[in-house]
Design an enzyme around this catalytic site. Structure first.
Site, PDB file in Angstrom:
ATOM      1  N   GLY A  68      -1.944  -6.561   2.504  1.00 37.47           N
ATOM      2  CA  GLY A  68      -2.507  -7.691   1.871  1.00 37.47           C
ATOM      3  C   GLY A  68      -3.068  -8.330   2.918  1.00 37.47           C
ATOM      4  CB  THR A  71      -4.694   0.186   8.028  1.00 34.44           C
ATOM      5  OG1 THR A  71      -5.311   1.414   7.345  1.00 34.44           O
ATOM      6  CG2 THR A  71      -4.296  -0.704   6.918  1.00 34.44           C
ATOM      7  N   GLY A  72      -5.745  -2.846   9.073  1.00 31.59           N
ATOM      8  CA  GLY A  72      -5.305  -4.174   9.783  1.00 31.59           C
ATOM      9  C   GLY A  72      -6.074  -4.638  10.901  1.00 31.59           C
ATOM     10  CB  ALA A  73      -8.751  -3.160  13.225  1.00 27.49           C
ATOM     11  N   GLY A  74      -9.092  -5.721  11.348  1.00 31.22           N
ATOM     12  CA  GLY A  74      -9.884  -6.987  10.938  1.00 31.22           C
ATOM     13  C   GLY A  74      -9.000  -8.091  10.908  1.00 31.22           C
ATOM     14  CG  ASP A  75      -6.346  -7.840   7.568  1.00 35.26           C
ATOM     15  OD1 ASP A  75      -7.438  -8.589   7.451  1.00 35.26           O
ATOM     16  OD2 ASP A  75      -5.712  -7.144   7.029  1.00 35.26           O
ATOM     17  CG  ASP A 117      -2.017  -0.795   1.241  1.00 35.94           C
ATOM     18  OD1 ASP A 117      -2.474  -1.267   0.206  1.00 35.94           O
ATOM     19  OD2 ASP A 117      -2.622  -1.233   2.203  1.00 35.94           O
TER      20      ASP A 117
END
Ligand code: ATP
Length: 319
Positions: free
Chosen positions: A35, A255-259, A13
């Site tokens: 990703g 960004t990335g919290a869900g991952d 990104d």
């Protein structure tokens, strides 16, 4: 057997150095490796778990940089292959004034889209306790066939299948195509995680009431999760369902919290698969995952902000 194998895209990104500007207005961009499937693998590893990534990168400086990031973070890169004829995918990302992220992708086609079924590291996939994937790898052939084959191999070898569709509308030819393809592999998954936005996209109803979520439930599922940002998440298992609140943190970049959430939950499930049948254990695992997601929002970027197990436990104990 506690290995989490994550399948799909890893990319860079490019994020503006200043917040709240359009791509055109951005004075400069920072590289932020990401990703979703790669983030999940690194999240698992950062928490002390075994993780591997399967996907294709460009045989270029960016591709080799990303493979090194996997290894430096303890992720097995034995499933990574390089394409000499295509570039590593890039995405330019801005946070708009309304808080929504806007993406501009460079994939024409990028290396990740060119993974073939023949290039799969079958032995690695067979070792998975959980095989995790998204939907971006379904968008184009030959990667789509490689994705479907990898799911089959993992399932046959006894892995749990974990699915986070991670909708990126801009990558699909149309909204209808996105919905159809995302749902085309819905019934195979044991564990599915959607965001509020994805729930509305897939059901056509703007509500997180149980009857709406249940439209996405399948009798073959073991766990369905709806993440709700700072509100935590709702969960649905075969014999029980409920909600688990998150933790109060100073949010900087989601960004990335869900991952991070997915990685933490999968880590807990491979450590104790009986959590899927035991409501108390499951709520503990989800609490851990919420804390992991919450911490990830307190720093910029996805990979740099993924916490260790100690940091997650500290947040839980402090609360
Ligand atoms: P992403 O932004 O990575 O696509 P997502 O939409 O899939 O994320 P979110 O709901 O934003 O997922 O976040 C996942 C989990 O992280 C939430 O369920 C919650 O537990 C935790 N979380 C996210 N944001 C916050 C926050 N501001 N405060 C506390 N916890 C949060």
């Amino acid at each position: 057997r506690e290995l989490v194998v994550s399948f799909g895209e890893m990319l860079i990104d490019f994020v503006p150095t200043v917040a709240g500007v359009s791509l055109a207005e951005a004075p400069a961009f920072l590289k932020a490796p990401g990703g979703a499937p790669a983030n999940v693998a690194i999240a698992v590893s950062r928490l002390g778990g075994g993780a591997a990534f399967v996907g294709k990168l460009g045989d270029d400086e960016f591709g080799r940089m990303l493979a090194a990031i996997l290894r430096d973070n303890g992720v097995d890169d034995g499933g990574v292959v390089f394409d000499a004829g295509a570039r590593t995918a890039l995405a330019f990302v801005t946070l708009r004034a309304d808080g929504e992220r806007e993406f501009m992708f460079y994939r024409n086609p990028s290396a990740d889209m060119l993974l073939t079924a023949d290039e799969l590291n079958v032995e690695l996939i067979k070792r998975a306790a959980v095989f995790h994937y998204g939907s971006i790898s379904l968008i184009a052939e030959p990667c789509r066939s490689a994705h479907l084959r990898a799911m089959e191999i993992a399932k046959e070898a006894g892995a749990l299948l974990s699915y986070d569709p991670n909708l990126r509308e801009a990558l699909w030819p149309s909204r209808d195509e996105a919905r159809t393809q995302i749902l085309s592999i819905w019934d195979q998954a044991d564990i599915v995680k959607v965001s509020e936005v994805e729930l509305e996209f897939l059901t056509g109803i703007d509500s997180v009431e149980d009857d709406v979520v249940m439209k996405l439930w399948r009798p073959t599922m073991k766990l369905l999760l709806v993440t709700l940002g700072d509100q935590g998440c709702k969960y649905y298992a075969r014999d029980f369902h409920g909600a688990v609140p998150s933790f109060k943190v100073q949010q900087v970049d989601t960004t990335g919290a869900g991952d991070a959430f997915v990685g933490a939950l999968l880590r807990k499930i491979v450590q104790d698969p009986s959590s899927l049948q035991d409501q108390k254990k499951l709520e503990e695992a989800i609490k851990f995952a919420n804390a992991c997601g919450a911490i990830t929002t307190t720093k910029k970027g996805a990979i740099p902000s993924l916490p260790t197990e100690t940091e997650v436990v500290q947040l839980i104990e402090k609360a």
